[in-house]
Scaffold this motif. Sequence first.
Motif, short mmCIF file in Angstrom:
data_model
loop_
_atom_site.label_atom_id
_atom_site.label_comp_id
_atom_site.label_asym_id
_atom_site.label_seq_id
_atom_site.Cartn_x
_atom_site.Cartn_y
_atom_site.Cartn_z
N ARG A 194 -3.53 19.89 1.83
CA ARG A 194 -2.10 20.14 1.61
C ARG A 194 -1.27 18.87 1.65
O ARG A 194 -0.29 18.75 0.97
CB ARG A 194 -1.58 21.12 2.66
N ASN A 195 -1.66 17.93 2.47
CA ASN A 195 -0.86 16.72 2.63
C ASN A 195 -1.13 15.69 1.53
O ASN A 195 -0.65 14.58 1.61
CB ASN A 195 -1.09 16.08 3.99
N ALA A 239 0.87 8.01 -3.51
CA ALA A 239 1.18 6.70 -2.94
C ALA A 239 0.59 6.60 -1.53
O ALA A 239 0.66 7.54 -0.74
CB ALA A 239 2.69 6.50 -2.87
N PRO A 240 -0.02 5.46 -1.19
CA PRO A 240 -0.60 5.31 0.15
C PRO A 240 0.50 5.25 1.21
O PRO A 240 1.60 4.76 0.96
CB PRO A 240 -1.37 4.00 0.07
N ASP A 241 0.17 5.72 2.38
CA ASP A 241 1.09 5.67 3.52
C ASP A 241 1.03 4.24 4.10
O ASP A 241 0.00 3.83 4.63
CB ASP A 241 0.68 6.70 4.56
N LEU A 242 2.12 3.52 3.98
CA LEU A 242 2.13 2.12 4.44
C LEU A 242 1.91 1.99 5.93
O LEU A 242 1.31 1.01 6.39
CB LEU A 242 3.44 1.45 4.03
N ARG A 251 -0.93 -0.36 7.54
CA ARG A 251 -0.61 -1.40 8.53
C ARG A 251 -1.44 -1.22 9.81
O ARG A 251 -1.90 -2.20 10.40
CB ARG A 251 0.88 -1.35 8.86
N ALA A 252 -1.62 0.02 10.23
CA ALA A 252 -2.42 0.29 11.43
C ALA A 252 -3.88 -0.11 11.21
O ALA A 252 -4.52 -0.68 12.10
CB ALA A 252 -2.32 1.76 11.81
N VAL A 253 -4.42 0.17 10.03
CA VAL A 253 -5.79 -0.22 9.71
C VAL A 253 -5.92 -1.74 9.72
O VAL A 253 -6.84 -2.31 10.29
CB VAL A 253 -6.24 0.36 8.35
N LEU A 254 -4.97 -2.42 9.09
CA LEU A 254 -4.99 -3.87 9.06
C LEU A 254 -4.90 -4.46 10.47
O LEU A 254 -5.63 -5.40 10.81
CB LEU A 254 -3.85 -4.41 8.19
#
Length: 124
Positions: free
Chosen positions: A102-103, A108-111, A115-118
Amino acid sequence: MSDEREHWYEDEAGPLVRLYAVTGGRAKAQRPDLELTTLLVDARSGARSRLLGPEYDAIVELCRAPLSVAEVAAHLRLPLTSTKLLVGDLIDEGRLHARAPRNQLSTAPDLNVLRAVLAGIKRS
């Protein structure tokens, strides 16, 4: 390697014939709608699948609660392509239901997630 399985087993790669046998010689999934995040759920709880093979039974068991295709592949320790083939067989049989999460309305990717992954990678 000196045991009787030396022709069919590579220590680093594992069984050499297994995936070919599991997928019936097929190498490419025919369902472009199955993505990493496609959710799968058992459509007929309690009924046994007509498809034979421990992988089919394991997929049905795992999908009693909704799981993504990627999660199923990880649990089975199978490549994504092989997992998609098996899941596609179960969907064709009517044993599994598949739907996009559903989400996933926006492509578009969630910035914030990126950022958290980076940040996590930089800490490693």
